[in-house]
Design a protein around this motif. Structure first.
Motif, PDB file in Angstrom:
ATOM      1  N   ALA A   1       0.823  -1.214   0.000  1.00 51.20           N
ATOM      2  CA  ALA A   1       0.000   0.000   0.000  1.00 51.20           C
ATOM      3  C   ALA A   1       0.857   1.264   0.000  1.00 51.20           C
ATOM      4  CB  ALA A   1      -0.938  -0.005   1.207  1.00 51.20           C
ATOM      5  N   SER A   2       2.058   1.162   0.554  1.00 56.39           N
ATOM      6  CA  SER A   2       2.972   2.306   0.577  1.00 56.39           C
ATOM      7  C   SER A   2       3.665   2.514  -0.762  1.00 56.39           C
ATOM      8  CB  SER A   2       4.038   2.089   1.654  1.00 56.39           C
ATOM      9  OG  SER A   2       4.821   0.942   1.335  1.00 56.39           O
ATOM     10  N   HIS A   3       3.515   1.526  -1.674  1.00 61.71           N
ATOM     11  CA  HIS A   3       4.237   1.509  -2.948  1.00 61.71           C
ATOM     12  C   HIS A   3       5.743   1.548  -2.711  1.00 61.71           C
ATOM     13  CE1 HIS A   3       0.450   1.860  -5.065  1.00 61.71           C
ATOM     14  NE2 HIS A   3       0.134   2.854  -4.265  1.00 61.71           N
ATOM     15  N   ASP A   4       6.128   0.934  -1.614  1.00 65.27           N
ATOM     16  CA  ASP A   4       7.530   0.800  -1.235  1.00 65.27           C
ATOM     17  C   ASP A   4       7.732  -0.640  -0.795  1.00 65.27           C
ATOM     18  OD1 ASP A   4      10.017   0.755  -0.080  1.00 65.27           O
ATOM     19  OD2 ASP A   4       9.781   2.641   1.022  1.00 65.27           O
ATOM     20  N   ASN A   5       8.128  -1.497  -1.734  1.00 62.04           N
ATOM     21  CA  ASN A   5       8.236  -2.919  -1.428  1.00 62.04           C
ATOM     22  C   ASN A   5       9.365  -3.251  -0.464  1.00 62.04           C
ATOM     23  OD1 ASN A   5       6.011  -3.576  -2.979  1.00 62.04           O
ATOM     24  ND2 ASN A   5       7.200  -3.962  -4.822  1.00 62.04           N
ATOM     25  N   SER A   6      10.255  -2.300  -0.240  1.00 66.61           N
ATOM     26  CA  SER A   6      11.294  -2.522   0.759  1.00 66.61           C
ATOM     27  C   SER A   6      10.721  -2.556   2.177  1.00 66.61           C
ATOM     28  CB  SER A   6      12.377  -1.441   0.647  1.00 66.61           C
ATOM     29  OG  SER A   6      13.083  -1.580  -0.577  1.00 66.61           O
ATOM     30  N   ASP A   7       9.487  -2.085   2.349  1.00 65.12           N
ATOM     31  CA  ASP A   7       8.825  -2.205   3.657  1.00 65.12           C
ATOM     32  C   ASP A   7       8.776  -3.670   4.113  1.00 65.12           C
ATOM     33  OD1 ASP A   7       8.367   0.472   4.044  1.00 65.12           O
ATOM     34  OD2 ASP A   7       6.261   0.426   3.413  1.00 65.12           O
ATOM     35  N   ILE A   8       8.617  -4.574   3.156  1.00 59.87           N
ATOM     36  CA  ILE A   8       8.560  -6.009   3.482  1.00 59.87           C
ATOM     37  C   ILE A   8       9.816  -6.409   4.243  1.00 59.87           C
ATOM     38  CG2 ILE A   8       8.509  -8.342   2.502  1.00 59.87           C
ATOM     39  CD1 ILE A   8       7.148  -7.026   0.012  1.00 59.87           C
ATOM     40  N   TYR A   9      10.945  -5.970   3.769  1.00 59.61           N
ATOM     41  CA  TYR A   9      12.217  -6.438   4.302  1.00 59.61           C
ATOM     42  C   TYR A   9      12.672  -5.612   5.500  1.00 59.61           C
ATOM     43  CZ  TYR A   9      11.707  -9.234   0.248  1.00 59.61           C
ATOM     44  OH  TYR A   9      11.179 -10.130  -0.657  1.00 59.61           O
ATOM     45  N   ARG A  10      12.264  -4.355   5.563  1.00 61.60           N
ATOM     46  CA  ARG A  10      12.530  -3.593   6.778  1.00 61.60           C
ATOM     47  C   ARG A  10      11.768  -4.193   7.952  1.00 61.60           C
ATOM     48  NH1 ARG A  10      12.980   0.953   3.128  1.00 61.60           N
ATOM     49  NH2 ARG A  10      10.718   1.137   3.005  1.00 61.60           N
ATOM     50  N   ASN A  11      10.504  -4.554   7.713  1.00 60.95           N
ATOM     51  CA  ASN A  11       9.707  -5.137   8.783  1.00 60.95           C
ATOM     52  C   ASN A  11      10.214  -6.520   9.169  1.00 60.95           C
ATOM     53  OD1 ASN A  11       8.277  -2.805   8.360  1.00 60.95           O
ATOM     54  ND2 ASN A  11       6.274  -3.763   8.210  1.00 60.95           N
ATOM     55  N   ALA A  12      10.661  -7.281   8.179  1.00 61.95           N
ATOM     56  CA  ALA A  12      11.228  -8.600   8.473  1.00 61.95           C
ATOM     57  C   ALA A  12      12.492  -8.459   9.314  1.00 61.95           C
ATOM     58  CB  ALA A  12      11.515  -9.346   7.184  1.00 61.95           C
ATOM     59  N   LEU A  13      13.330  -7.483   8.967  1.00 59.76           N
ATOM     60  CA  LEU A  13      14.559  -7.259   9.734  1.00 59.76           C
ATOM     61  C   LEU A  13      14.249  -6.859  11.168  1.00 59.76           C
ATOM     62  CD1 LEU A  13      17.637  -7.137   9.712  1.00 59.76           C
ATOM     63  CD2 LEU A  13      17.465  -4.763   8.940  1.00 59.76           C
ATOM     64  N   ALA A  14      13.199  -6.075  11.358  1.00 60.36           N
ATOM     65  CA  ALA A  14      12.811  -5.674  12.711  1.00 60.36           C
ATOM     66  C   ALA A  14      12.397  -6.888  13.552  1.00 60.36           C
ATOM     67  CB  ALA A  14      11.674  -4.660  12.651  1.00 60.36           C
ATOM     68  N   ILE A  15      11.845  -7.900  12.900  1.00 60.62           N
ATOM     69  CA  ILE A  15      11.459  -9.129  13.609  1.00 60.62           C
ATOM     70  C   ILE A  15      12.688 -10.001  13.882  1.00 60.62           C
ATOM     71  CG2 ILE A  15      10.172 -11.299  13.381  1.00 60.62           C
ATOM     72  CD1 ILE A  15       8.121  -9.702  11.685  1.00 60.62           C
ATOM     73  N   LEU A  16      13.538 -10.153  12.877  1.00 63.77           N
ATOM     74  CA  LEU A  16      14.686 -11.044  13.012  1.00 63.77           C
ATOM     75  C   LEU A  16      15.835 -10.424  13.799  1.00 63.77           C
ATOM     76  CD1 LEU A  16      14.648 -12.295   9.310  1.00 63.77           C
ATOM     77  CD2 LEU A  16      13.943 -13.607  11.323  1.00 63.77           C
ATOM     78  N   GLU A  17      15.940  -9.121  13.745  1.00 65.78           N
ATOM     79  CA  GLU A  17      16.928  -8.343  14.484  1.00 65.78           C
ATOM     80  C   GLU A  17      18.341  -8.923  14.363  1.00 65.78           C
ATOM     81  OE1 GLU A  17      14.856  -8.312  18.320  1.00 65.78           O
ATOM     82  OE2 GLU A  17      14.547  -6.163  18.023  1.00 65.78           O
ATOM     83  N   LYS A  18      18.935  -9.309  15.492  1.00 64.98           N
ATOM     84  CA  LYS A  18      20.331  -9.733  15.506  1.00 64.98           C
ATOM     85  C   LYS A  18      20.546 -11.110  14.897  1.00 64.98           C
ATOM     86  CE  LYS A  18      21.560  -6.880  19.487  1.00 64.98           C
ATOM     87  NZ  LYS A  18      22.117  -6.866  20.872  1.00 64.98           N
ATOM     88  N   ASP A  19      19.473 -11.751  14.470  1.00 63.45           N
ATOM     89  CA  ASP A  19      19.615 -13.034  13.781  1.00 63.45           C
ATOM     90  C   ASP A  19      19.926 -12.861  12.303  1.00 63.45           C
ATOM     91  OD1 ASP A  19      19.251 -14.616  16.008  1.00 63.45           O
ATOM     92  OD2 ASP A  19      17.075 -14.629  15.821  1.00 63.45           O
ATOM     93  N   VAL A  20      20.216 -11.637  11.886  1.00 62.05           N
ATOM     94  CA  VAL A  20      20.633 -11.356  10.506  1.00 62.05           C
ATOM     95  C   VAL A  20      22.037 -10.769  10.539  1.00 62.05           C
ATOM     96  CG1 VAL A  20      20.166 -10.039   8.418  1.00 62.05           C
ATOM     97  CG2 VAL A  20      18.261 -10.943   9.758  1.00 62.05           C
ATOM     98  N   LEU A  21      22.934 -11.367   9.774  1.00 64.22           N
ATOM     99  CA  LEU A  21      24.285 -10.847   9.624  1.00 64.22           C
ATOM    100  C   LEU A  21      24.388 -10.195   8.255  1.00 64.22           C
ATOM    101  CD1 LEU A  21      26.305 -13.925  10.988  1.00 64.22           C
ATOM    102  CD2 LEU A  21      25.466 -11.938  12.263  1.00 64.22           C
TER     103      LEU A  21
END
Length: 472
Positions: free
Chosen positions: A237-257
């Motif tokens: 809805a934001s026409h910003d598909n990077s929102d998908i991955y920003r939100n995913a990163l917020a969930i995974l946090e330090k589990d992403v290198l």
């Protein structure tokens, strides 16, 4: 004494050479000569290599299934081919990589999980100018296939897709493989008179589909894609598909290198864990995981340091790929609301000769245009930019767009390697059966575009079929 010393040194040198050969980074030196501190050892249920579309999806889903995960991603963001440019002047986001998604429950469920609202994708109508980019001249007399001819060809195509329902699940092919699936696509087109469909198929795949075995065209221009073309895709809805991955990163946090890469792996079955050595911005880490999920493109050059089996190396070495680049430009002199489309005036089905710009079209943000560039082989970023500049200048000198000027690049990304394939003979000889047999071997699972279809929505579906075994 001197001769004995010389012989000893020579023997030592030979042993050292043998060790250097038999202990590549995959096995020896990197992991055996480096001592990892306890704080640099990460222990998880699953290690995921690659934080693109399928890697991120796998991490979120496995986390929700109660598994601990760690994701290793070479870029400084998640998302792979999802590219978003935000204009600093207007603050308008422009998705110039992955643009839309299929209207499927797996997509809407995933978006809901990530708290990403969605909407129906809308594509503004523009005036289209058909140009031979080699000469910069308008292609007189060219027009897309008429609606009636297109509909008739589409019906024929759908009737063939319905013969092979198993293709909706991946490359799960019968033995023998049906002969029509192995035909070069240009022969299939002639055999079944679906000429009116070819250019539209090319526009969606944006590579030279004519030389591919028909199997790949069927996998990509599939029933679900057709359904969404007819009824509408989804987008954020934001026409910003990077929102998908920003939100995913917020969930995974330090589990992403992030900004990290694998330097060695050890999948020795006698060990409790698969072990992965990783170079990160904060130093080297040792990952110990019960299972490994690899989502990076299966090019041998991507597996430096991995302990690939001979079978894995043999299969991955058979893949070939094309190249694809996407960019946003400004100060280009192209009129607003004009799309400039590359047409071959004297080529089969008017497909352009590649490498070349495929199209230039408005981004939705005044003054900015999206440019898509395709090549049958990989090029450097600088070479692609130079080719784009040359073709803009050709539009000016050829007169098709007299106002065209040298563009300024504001965003650029390479989606290379793109569209993995193997020759028809390999498909006939059971390549994909052998490839899929790798799943689970050495506690390793594979997913990503080479394993199904180059489409995020359908790759999430494919990945979902692997998760029960990975989570078991």
């Amino acid at each position: 004494m001197a001769s004995l010393l010389g012989a000893t040194l020579k023997a030592f040198r030979l042993v050292w050479i043998c060790l250097a050969i038999t202990l590549p980074s995959a096995y020896g030196f990197e992991k055996r000569s480096y001592e990892y501190k306890p704080e640099d050892i990460i222990t998880r249920d699953v290690c995921i290599i690659g934080g693109g579309s399928t890697g991120t999806y796998s991490a979120i889903r496995l986390r929700d299934m109660g598994k601990s995960v760690v994701v290793v991603e070479k870029k400084d963001v998640l998302g792979g081919h999802t590219n978003t440019y935000v204009d600093p002047a207007t603050h308008i986001p422009i998705d110039y990589g992955v643009i839309d998604f299929h209207n499927l429950s797996i997509v809407t469920d995933y978006f809901t999980r990530l708290n990403v609202p969605w909407t129906t994708a809308m594509f503004p109508s523009t005036q289209e100018l058909y140009v031979n980019f080699n000469t910069g001249k308008v292609v007189d007399g060219f027009a897309p296939a008429g609606q009636a001819a297109f509909a008739q060809a589409l019906d024929v195509w759908i009737s063939h897709l319905e013969k092979y329902p198993y293709l909706s699940n991946g490359f799960f092919l019968p033995d023998p493989v049906p002969a029509d699936l192995l035909l070069p696509f240009h022969d299939f087109v002639k055999k079944y008179s679906i000429d009116a469909l070819v250019y539209s198929m090319f526009e969606y795949r944006q590579i030279n589909i004519l030389v591919q075995p028909t199997l790949y065209v069927m996998m990509n221009f599939n029933l679900d894609l057709i359904q969404n073309i007819l009824n509408g895709f989804l987008t954020t809805a934001s026409h910003d598909n990077s929102d998908i991955y920003r939100n995913a990163l917020a969930i995974l946090e330090k589990d992403v290198l992030l900004s990290s890469h694998v330097i060695w792996t050890d999948r020795d079955s006698s060990s409790e864990y698969v072990k992965v050595g990783v170079e990160t911005p904060s130093g080297r880490k040792l990952i110990q995981a019960k299972k490994l999920v690899i989502t990076i493109p299966p090019k041998l050059s991507n597996f430096k340091g991995f302990d690939l089996s001979q079978n894995e190396s043999s299969l991955f070495g058979q893949f070939s790929n094309v190249a694809y680049y996407t960019t946003i430009v400004k100060h280009d002199g192209i009129p607003e609301n004009l799309s400039v489309v590359n047409i071959g005036p004297n080529t089969p089905w008017n497909l352009p000769t590649l490498p070349a710009i495929l199209s230039i079209y408005p981004s939705g943000d005044p003054g900015l245009h999206e440019v898509k560039f395709s090549s049958p082989y990989e090029l450097s970023d600088d070479a692609v930019k130079a080719a784009i500049v040359a073709e803009f200048n050709q539009l000016h000198t050829g007169g098709a767009v007299a106002s065209a000027t040298t563009p300024e690049f504001v965003a650029f990304d390479s989606h290379t390697p793109f569209e993995f394939s193997v020759p028809a003979d390999a498909i006939k000889d059971g390549f994909y059966k052998k490839l899929y047999a790798l799943q689970g071997q050495q506690r390793t699972w594979y997913t990503g575009a080479a394993w199904d279809v180059h489409d995020s929505s359908l790759l999430w579906q494919f990945t979902e079929t692997l998760l029960p075994a990975i989570a078991a």
